[in-house]
Scaffold this motif. Structure first.
Motif, PDB file in Angstrom:
ATOM      1  N   HIS A   5       0.824  -1.206   0.000  1.00 22.43           N
ATOM      2  CA  HIS A   5       0.000   0.000   0.000  1.00 22.43           C
ATOM      3  C   HIS A   5       0.856   1.252   0.000  1.00 22.43           C
ATOM      4  CE1 HIS A   5      -3.176  -2.755   1.860  1.00 22.43           C
ATOM      5  NE2 HIS A   5      -3.526  -2.518   0.621  1.00 22.43           N
ATOM      6  N   PHE A   6       1.847   1.291   0.869  1.00 16.84           N
ATOM      7  CA  PHE A   6       2.743   2.433   0.979  1.00 16.84           C
ATOM      8  C   PHE A   6       4.179   1.952   0.806  1.00 16.84           C
ATOM      9  CE2 PHE A   6      -0.920   3.437   3.667  1.00 16.84           C
ATOM     10  CZ  PHE A   6      -1.308   4.657   3.134  1.00 16.84           C
ATOM     11  N   ALA A   7       4.995   2.753   0.180  1.00 15.19           N
ATOM     12  CA  ALA A   7       6.390   2.368  -0.042  1.00 15.19           C
ATOM     13  C   ALA A   7       7.111   2.068   1.260  1.00 15.19           C
ATOM     14  CB  ALA A   7       7.113   3.469  -0.809  1.00 15.19           C
ATOM     15  N   ASP A   8       6.872   2.866   2.285  1.00 16.08           N
ATOM     16  CA  ASP A   8       7.623   2.680   3.522  1.00 16.08           C
ATOM     17  C   ASP A   8       7.267   1.393   4.259  1.00 16.08           C
ATOM     18  OD1 ASP A   8       5.154   3.480   4.474  1.00 16.08           O
ATOM     19  OD2 ASP A   8       5.915   5.189   5.600  1.00 16.08           O
ATOM     20  N   ASP A  33      -0.849   6.733  -1.130  1.00 18.59           N
ATOM     21  CA  ASP A  33       0.019   7.861  -0.778  1.00 18.59           C
ATOM     22  C   ASP A  33      -0.677   9.193  -1.022  1.00 18.59           C
ATOM     23  OD1 ASP A  33       2.980   7.237  -0.040  1.00 18.59           O
ATOM     24  OD2 ASP A  33       2.438   5.738  -1.551  1.00 18.59           O
ATOM     25  N   ALA A  34      -1.618   9.194  -1.933  1.00 18.65           N
ATOM     26  CA  ALA A  34      -2.314  10.435  -2.284  1.00 18.65           C
ATOM     27  C   ALA A  34      -3.437  10.774  -1.301  1.00 18.65           C
ATOM     28  CB  ALA A  34      -2.859  10.350  -3.705  1.00 18.65           C
ATOM     29  N   GLY A  35      -3.454  10.148  -0.167  1.00 17.20           N
ATOM     30  CA  GLY A  35      -4.397  10.604   0.845  1.00 17.20           C
ATOM     31  C   GLY A  35      -5.119   9.556   1.629  1.00 17.20           C
ATOM     32  N   TYR A  36      -5.845   8.707   0.976  1.00 20.04           N
ATOM     33  CA  TYR A  36      -6.671   7.766   1.701  1.00 20.04           C
ATOM     34  C   TYR A  36      -5.869   6.507   1.979  1.00 20.04           C
ATOM     35  CZ  TYR A  36     -10.429   4.699   3.004  1.00 20.04           C
ATOM     36  OH  TYR A  36     -11.213   3.836   3.704  1.00 20.04           O
ATOM     37  N   PRO A  37      -5.816   5.940   3.139  1.00 25.41           N
ATOM     38  CA  PRO A  37      -6.574   6.252   4.341  1.00 25.41           C
ATOM     39  C   PRO A  37      -5.825   7.137   5.335  1.00 25.41           C
ATOM     40  CG  PRO A  37      -5.581   4.115   4.616  1.00 25.41           C
ATOM     41  CD  PRO A  37      -5.164   4.634   3.255  1.00 25.41           C
ATOM     42  N   PRO A  44       4.952  14.994  -3.358  1.00 25.82           N
ATOM     43  CA  PRO A  44       5.454  14.335  -4.573  1.00 25.82           C
ATOM     44  C   PRO A  44       6.933  13.944  -4.533  1.00 25.82           C
ATOM     45  CG  PRO A  44       3.991  16.108  -5.178  1.00 25.82           C
ATOM     46  CD  PRO A  44       4.193  16.197  -3.684  1.00 25.82           C
ATOM     47  N   LYS A  45       7.790  14.811  -4.048  1.00 26.24           N
ATOM     48  CA  LYS A  45       9.218  14.482  -4.014  1.00 26.24           C
ATOM     49  C   LYS A  45       9.472  13.290  -3.082  1.00 26.24           C
ATOM     50  CE  LYS A  45      13.789  16.365  -3.414  1.00 26.24           C
ATOM     51  NZ  LYS A  45      14.620  17.481  -3.083  1.00 26.24           N
ATOM     52  N   LYS A  46       8.817  13.276  -1.937  1.00 24.74           N
ATOM     53  CA  LYS A  46       8.972  12.161  -0.999  1.00 24.74           C
ATOM     54  C   LYS A  46       8.434  10.865  -1.611  1.00 24.74           C
ATOM     55  CE  LYS A  46       8.037  10.693   3.698  1.00 24.74           C
ATOM     56  NZ  LYS A  46       7.306  10.941   4.925  1.00 24.74           N
ATOM     57  N   PHE A  47       7.311  10.960  -2.327  1.00 24.73           N
ATOM     58  CA  PHE A  47       6.752   9.792  -3.007  1.00 24.73           C
ATOM     59  C   PHE A  47       7.756   9.223  -4.007  1.00 24.73           C
ATOM     60  CE2 PHE A  47       4.773   8.262  -6.920  1.00 24.73           C
ATOM     61  CZ  PHE A  47       4.176   7.118  -6.446  1.00 24.73           C
ATOM     62  N   ALA A  48       8.355  10.081  -4.836  1.00 26.62           N
ATOM     63  CA  ALA A  48       9.308   9.625  -5.850  1.00 26.62           C
ATOM     64  C   ALA A  48      10.547   9.011  -5.204  1.00 26.62           C
ATOM     65  CB  ALA A  48       9.698  10.783  -6.761  1.00 26.62           C
ATOM     66  N   GLU A  49      11.032   9.609  -4.131  1.00 28.15           N
ATOM     67  CA  GLU A  49      12.185   9.050  -3.422  1.00 28.15           C
ATOM     68  C   GLU A  49      11.861   7.664  -2.870  1.00 28.15           C
ATOM     69  OE1 GLU A  49      12.941  12.079  -0.518  1.00 28.15           O
ATOM     70  OE2 GLU A  49      13.986  13.376  -1.962  1.00 28.15           O
ATOM     71  N   ALA A  50      10.667   7.513  -2.326  1.00 27.04           N
ATOM     72  CA  ALA A  50      10.249   6.210  -1.799  1.00 27.04           C
ATOM     73  C   ALA A  50      10.105   5.191  -2.923  1.00 27.04           C
ATOM     74  CB  ALA A  50       8.934   6.346  -1.029  1.00 27.04           C
ATOM     75  N   GLN A  97       1.702  15.267 -10.633  1.00 25.78           N
ATOM     76  CA  GLN A  97       3.014  15.593 -10.066  1.00 25.78           C
ATOM     77  C   GLN A  97       3.786  14.326  -9.708  1.00 25.78           C
ATOM     78  OE1 GLN A  97       4.791  18.530  -9.781  1.00 25.78           O
ATOM     79  NE2 GLN A  97       3.156  19.034 -11.217  1.00 25.78           N
ATOM     80  N   TYR A  98       3.114  13.339  -9.124  1.00 23.95           N
ATOM     81  CA  TYR A  98       3.776  12.056  -8.850  1.00 23.95           C
ATOM     82  C   TYR A  98       4.375  11.492 -10.139  1.00 23.95           C
ATOM     83  CZ  TYR A  98       1.607  11.366  -4.164  1.00 23.95           C
ATOM     84  OH  TYR A  98       1.221  11.451  -2.850  1.00 23.95           O
ATOM     85  N   ASN A  99       3.544  11.451 -11.185  1.00 21.75           N
ATOM     86  CA  ASN A  99       3.988  10.863 -12.445  1.00 21.75           C
ATOM     87  C   ASN A  99       5.059  11.705 -13.125  1.00 21.75           C
ATOM     88  OD1 ASN A  99       2.318   8.646 -12.131  1.00 21.75           O
ATOM     89  ND2 ASN A  99       0.599   9.657 -13.132  1.00 21.75           N
ATOM     90  N   LYS A 100       4.953  13.012 -13.029  1.00 27.92           N
ATOM     91  CA  LYS A 100       5.948  13.905 -13.642  1.00 27.92           C
ATOM     92  C   LYS A 100       7.325  13.669 -13.028  1.00 27.92           C
ATOM     93  CE  LYS A 100       6.998  18.826 -14.210  1.00 27.92           C
ATOM     94  NZ  LYS A 100       7.915  19.266 -13.169  1.00 27.92           N
TER      95      LYS A 100
END
Length: 164
Positions: A5-8, A33-37, A44-50, A97-100
């Motif tokens: 569900h989440f990278a971490d 990662d985009a909010g729910y739950p 976005p930067k943290k998402f890409a790093e993960a 932004q995640y995809n970019k």
């Protein structure tokens, strides 16, 4: 199949896996990662790093194989009640932004620049035009899933024929 569900989640504890025996590893995450739950979005930067960390870990797990690892773009969700009540941010601005940022990490052959066997599968050409067509206001409609399935099968066929 290994649920993520989440990278971490991959880094909190050692996961037992049989991925080292795989020829293909397909990864798709970012929706939660985009909010729910969590009730707040991952920046976005943290998402890409993960995402890069997950891919690096998958490369390490599959180091003895020739497995190729594919990270697919998260898709946008329709404006359902969670999004309209600001409990979920899976709408175009954030997911784009995640995809970019992920797209910028890949070269022209869609290989991630800082990794060895990981590739970016950009499904935005399929999913963006039909982003608000999900029957349940959540998961993609069958038309988008069909095209994404064809893309995955094409990648598998290319690998079988030793095409990069």
């Amino acid at each position: 199949y290994d649920e993520l569900h989440f990278a971490d989640e991959w880094f909190k504890k050692e996961k037992r896996t049989k991925l080292q025996f795989c020829t293909f590893v397909f990864v798709l995450f970012g929706h939660w990662d985009a909010g729910y739950p969590k009730r707040y979005p991952t920046p976005p930067k943290k998402f890409a790093e993960a995402a890069i960390s997950v891919l690096r870990r998958l490369e390490n797990i599959t180091v003895g194989s020739s497995a190729k690892i594919y990270l697919a773009t998260p898709n946008v969700h329709p404006m359902g009640w969670r999004i309209l009540q600001c409990q979920d941010w899976r709408f175009p601005a954030l997911i784009d932004q995640y995809n970019k940022i992920l797209r910028e990490q890949a070269d022209q052959s869609f290989k991630f620049k800082i990794l060895n066997r990981s590739y970016f599968v950009d499904n935005t050409d399929v999913m963006d035009p039909i982003w608000d067509s999900a029957a349940g206001w959540n998961h993609p409609c069958r038309h988008g899933l069909r095209e994404m399935s064809y893309r995955v099968l094409s990648l598998m066929r290319r690998k079988k024929q030793n095409i990069p």
